[in-house]
Scaffold this motif. Structure first.
Motif, PDB file in Angstrom:
ATOM      1  N   SER A   1      -2.587  12.308   9.515  1.00 60.77           N
ATOM      2  CA  SER A   1      -2.686  10.920   9.963  1.00 60.77           C
ATOM      3  C   SER A   1      -3.576  10.142   9.009  1.00 60.77           C
ATOM      4  CB  SER A   1      -3.292  10.849  11.371  1.00 60.77           C
ATOM      5  OG  SER A   1      -2.494  11.528  12.308  1.00 60.77           O
ATOM      6  N   CYS A   2      -3.232   8.898   8.817  1.00 58.88           N
ATOM      7  CA  CYS A   2      -4.056   7.979   8.022  1.00 58.88           C
ATOM      8  C   CYS A   2      -4.315   6.754   8.887  1.00 58.88           C
ATOM      9  CB  CYS A   2      -3.360   7.599   6.736  1.00 58.88           C
ATOM     10  SG  CYS A   2      -4.262   6.393   5.724  1.00 58.88           S
ATOM     11  N   ALA A   3      -5.532   6.631   9.368  1.00 54.65           N
ATOM     12  CA  ALA A   3      -5.913   5.475  10.177  1.00 54.65           C
ATOM     13  C   ALA A   3      -6.356   4.353   9.258  1.00 54.65           C
ATOM     14  CB  ALA A   3      -7.031   5.851  11.136  1.00 54.65           C
ATOM     15  N   VAL A   4      -5.797   3.185   9.468  1.00 51.79           N
ATOM     16  CA  VAL A   4      -6.010   2.041   8.578  1.00 51.79           C
ATOM     17  C   VAL A   4      -6.776   0.956   9.319  1.00 51.79           C
ATOM     18  CG1 VAL A   4      -4.863   0.326   7.117  1.00 51.79           C
ATOM     19  CG2 VAL A   4      -3.799   2.567   7.491  1.00 51.79           C
ATOM     20  N   ALA A   5      -7.784   0.402   8.672  1.00 53.23           N
ATOM     21  CA  ALA A   5      -8.542  -0.699   9.256  1.00 53.23           C
ATOM     22  C   ALA A   5      -8.860  -1.730   8.186  1.00 53.23           C
ATOM     23  CB  ALA A   5      -9.840  -0.185   9.875  1.00 53.23           C
ATOM     24  N   GLY A   6      -8.905  -2.987   8.595  1.00 50.23           N
ATOM     25  CA  GLY A   6      -9.381  -4.030   7.708  1.00 50.23           C
ATOM     26  C   GLY A   6      -8.332  -4.965   7.151  1.00 50.23           C
ATOM     27  N   PHE A   7      -7.049  -4.628   7.312  1.00 46.25           N
ATOM     28  CA  PHE A   7      -6.022  -5.546   6.832  1.00 46.25           C
ATOM     29  C   PHE A   7      -5.861  -6.699   7.812  1.00 46.25           C
ATOM     30  CE2 PHE A   7      -4.138  -4.428   2.957  1.00 46.25           C
ATOM     31  CZ  PHE A   7      -4.080  -3.036   2.838  1.00 46.25           C
ATOM     32  N   THR A   8      -5.647  -7.892   7.257  1.00 51.69           N
ATOM     33  CA  THR A   8      -5.380  -9.061   8.093  1.00 51.69           C
ATOM     34  C   THR A   8      -3.934  -9.490   7.963  1.00 51.69           C
ATOM     35  OG1 THR A   8      -6.106 -10.523   6.307  1.00 51.69           O
ATOM     36  CG2 THR A   8      -7.757  -9.856   7.935  1.00 51.69           C
ATOM     37  N   THR A   9      -3.123  -8.668   7.362  1.00 50.77           N
ATOM     38  CA  THR A   9      -1.722  -8.940   7.167  1.00 50.77           C
ATOM     39  C   THR A   9      -0.931  -7.673   7.438  1.00 50.77           C
ATOM     40  OG1 THR A   9      -0.038  -9.554   5.535  1.00 50.77           O
ATOM     41  CG2 THR A   9      -1.981  -8.404   4.728  1.00 50.77           C
ATOM     42  N   ASP A  10       0.372  -7.829   7.729  1.00 49.59           N
ATOM     43  CA  ASP A  10       1.255  -6.669   7.867  1.00 49.59           C
ATOM     44  C   ASP A  10       1.952  -6.348   6.553  1.00 49.59           C
ATOM     45  OD1 ASP A  10       2.359  -7.455  11.257  1.00 49.59           O
ATOM     46  OD2 ASP A  10       0.654  -6.300  10.513  1.00 49.59           O
ATOM     47  N   HIS A  11       1.666  -7.104   5.530  1.00 51.39           N
ATOM     48  CA  HIS A  11       2.324  -6.892   4.241  1.00 51.39           C
ATOM     49  C   HIS A  11       1.518  -5.906   3.407  1.00 51.39           C
ATOM     50  CE1 HIS A  11       4.850  -7.625   0.797  1.00 51.39           C
ATOM     51  NE2 HIS A  11       3.788  -7.914   0.052  1.00 51.39           N
ATOM     52  N   TYR A  12       1.601  -4.643   3.787  1.00 55.61           N
ATOM     53  CA  TYR A  12       0.944  -3.630   2.988  1.00 55.61           C
ATOM     54  C   TYR A  12       1.682  -2.307   3.128  1.00 55.61           C
ATOM     55  CZ  TYR A  12      -1.357  -1.964   7.306  1.00 55.61           C
ATOM     56  OH  TYR A  12      -1.632  -1.483   8.569  1.00 55.61           O
ATOM     57  N   ALA A  13       1.358  -1.399   2.268  1.00 57.52           N
ATOM     58  CA  ALA A  13       1.997  -0.088   2.260  1.00 57.52           C
ATOM     59  C   ALA A  13       0.923   0.988   2.188  1.00 57.52           C
ATOM     60  CB  ALA A  13       2.937   0.038   1.071  1.00 57.52           C
ATOM     61  N   ILE A  14       1.223   2.119   2.754  1.00 54.37           N
ATOM     62  CA  ILE A  14       0.338   3.272   2.709  1.00 54.37           C
ATOM     63  C   ILE A  14       1.062   4.416   2.016  1.00 54.37           C
ATOM     64  CG2 ILE A  14      -0.940   4.977   4.045  1.00 54.37           C
ATOM     65  CD1 ILE A  14      -2.140   2.215   4.225  1.00 54.37           C
ATOM     66  N   ALA A  15       0.451   4.929   0.992  1.00 55.12           N
ATOM     67  CA  ALA A  15       1.030   6.049   0.258  1.00 55.12           C
ATOM     68  C   ALA A  15       0.203   7.305   0.481  1.00 55.12           C
ATOM     69  CB  ALA A  15       1.089   5.723  -1.225  1.00 55.12           C
ATOM     70  N   TRP A  16       0.880   8.420   0.367  1.00 54.50           N
ATOM     71  CA  TRP A  16       0.203   9.724   0.400  1.00 54.50           C
ATOM     72  C   TRP A  16       0.272  10.359  -0.983  1.00 54.50           C
ATOM     73  CZ3 TRP A  16      -2.610  11.668   4.326  1.00 54.50           C
ATOM     74  CH2 TRP A  16      -2.439  11.132   5.596  1.00 54.50           C
ATOM     75  N   PHE A  17      -0.854  10.867  -1.416  1.00 56.22           N
ATOM     76  CA  PHE A  17      -0.956  11.611  -2.658  1.00 56.22           C
ATOM     77  C   PHE A  17      -1.552  12.980  -2.343  1.00 56.22           C
ATOM     78  CE2 PHE A  17      -0.203   8.326  -5.887  1.00 56.22           C
ATOM     79  CZ  PHE A  17      -0.333   7.169  -5.136  1.00 56.22           C
ATOM     80  N   ARG A  18      -1.370  13.908  -3.246  1.00 54.28           N
ATOM     81  CA  ARG A  18      -2.042  15.196  -3.100  1.00 54.28           C
ATOM     82  C   ARG A  18      -2.512  15.655  -4.467  1.00 54.28           C
ATOM     83  NH1 ARG A  18       3.069  19.231  -1.649  1.00 54.28           N
ATOM     84  NH2 ARG A  18       4.093  19.131  -3.697  1.00 54.28           N
ATOM     85  N   GLN A  19      -3.536  16.490  -4.416  1.00 48.50           N
ATOM     86  CA  GLN A  19      -4.075  17.033  -5.652  1.00 48.50           C
ATOM     87  C   GLN A  19      -4.488  18.477  -5.426  1.00 48.50           C
ATOM     88  OE1 GLN A  19      -7.221  14.743  -7.497  1.00 48.50           O
ATOM     89  NE2 GLN A  19      -6.687  15.581  -9.495  1.00 48.50           N
ATOM     90  N   ALA A  20      -3.868  19.358  -6.174  1.00 50.27           N
ATOM     91  CA  ALA A  20      -4.220  20.768  -6.125  1.00 50.27           C
ATOM     92  C   ALA A  20      -5.306  21.033  -7.167  1.00 50.27           C
ATOM     93  CB  ALA A  20      -2.988  21.621  -6.413  1.00 50.27           C
ATOM     94  N   PRO A  21      -6.085  22.083  -7.006  1.00 52.45           N
ATOM     95  CA  PRO A  21      -7.143  22.390  -7.972  1.00 52.45           C
ATOM     96  C   PRO A  21      -6.589  22.519  -9.381  1.00 52.45           C
ATOM     97  CG  PRO A  21      -7.376  23.734  -6.006  1.00 52.45           C
ATOM     98  CD  PRO A  21      -6.073  23.014  -5.871  1.00 52.45           C
ATOM     99  N   GLY A  22      -7.193  21.792 -10.313  1.00 54.38           N
ATOM    100  CA  GLY A  22      -6.786  21.875 -11.704  1.00 54.38           C
ATOM    101  C   GLY A  22      -5.501  21.153 -12.031  1.00 54.38           C
ATOM    102  N   MET A  23      -4.954  20.438 -11.059  1.00 53.23           N
ATOM    103  CA  MET A  23      -3.681  19.762 -11.273  1.00 53.23           C
ATOM    104  C   MET A  23      -3.866  18.254 -11.196  1.00 53.23           C
ATOM    105  SD  MET A  23      -1.555  22.294 -11.631  1.00 53.23           S
ATOM    106  CE  MET A  23       0.090  21.678 -11.287  1.00 53.23           C
ATOM    107  N   LYS A  24      -2.895  17.547 -11.745  1.00 55.37           N
ATOM    108  CA  LYS A  24      -2.909  16.096 -11.644  1.00 55.37           C
ATOM    109  C   LYS A  24      -2.539  15.659 -10.232  1.00 55.37           C
ATOM    110  CE  LYS A  24      -0.890  13.734 -14.825  1.00 55.37           C
ATOM    111  NZ  LYS A  24       0.120  13.251 -15.803  1.00 55.37           N
ATOM    112  N   ARG A  25      -3.039  14.502  -9.858  1.00 62.93           N
ATOM    113  CA  ARG A  25      -2.683  13.941  -8.564  1.00 62.93           C
ATOM    114  C   ARG A  25      -1.206  13.582  -8.544  1.00 62.93           C
ATOM    115  NH1 ARG A  25      -6.676   9.489  -7.261  1.00 62.93           N
ATOM    116  NH2 ARG A  25      -5.469   8.398  -8.853  1.00 62.93           N
TER     117      ARG A  25
END
Length: 123
Positions: free
Chosen positions: A21-45
């Motif tokens: 889950s990603c809880a989002v706070a602080g936006f005053t608009t609905d025009h936004y996007a949430i992305a998920w990234f991951r990073q393994a040890p020694g690897m690029k995001r």
């Protein structure tokens, strides 16, 4: 001030599932996007998925397509990453991110990040 807080990580056996889950706070608009990234040890995001709050558009990386899905609950200002059939190569720290100025998934410049949640897939 936009704030993102991830939760739901943990240790799971291969073939298992987790929902982040990603809880989002602080936006005053609905025009936004949430992305998920991951990073393994020694690897690029690596970008994993994106959910556009304004129109519900979703994007999933080829590396996880068919196993991961992304969704959002606008009323709760939360975006979810459902991860099924997890494999050891899915191990890493998972972050959610957004463009503080608002964006779609296609034009985001990610400048606000959560602290990350650890996902470990191991038997």
């Amino acid at each position: 001030q936009v704030q993102l807080v991830e939760s739901g990580g943990g240790l799971v056996q291969p073939g298992g599932s987790l929902r982040l889950s990603c809880a989002v706070a602080g936006f005053t608009t609905d025009h936004y996007a949430i992305a998920w990234f991951r990073q393994a040890p020694g690897m690029k995001r690596e970008g994993v998925s994106c959910f556009s709050i304004s129109d519900g558009a979703t994007y999933i990386a080829d590396s996880v397509k068919g196993r991961f899905t992304v969704s959002g609950d606008n009323a709760k200002n939360t975006v979810f990453l459902q991860m099924n059939d997890l494999q050891p190569e899915d191990t890493g720290v998972y972050f959610c991110a957004t463009d503080r100025g608002g964006s779609t998934c296609l034009d985001a410049e990610y400048d606000s990040w959560g602290q990350g949640t650890q996902v470990t897939v191991s038997s």
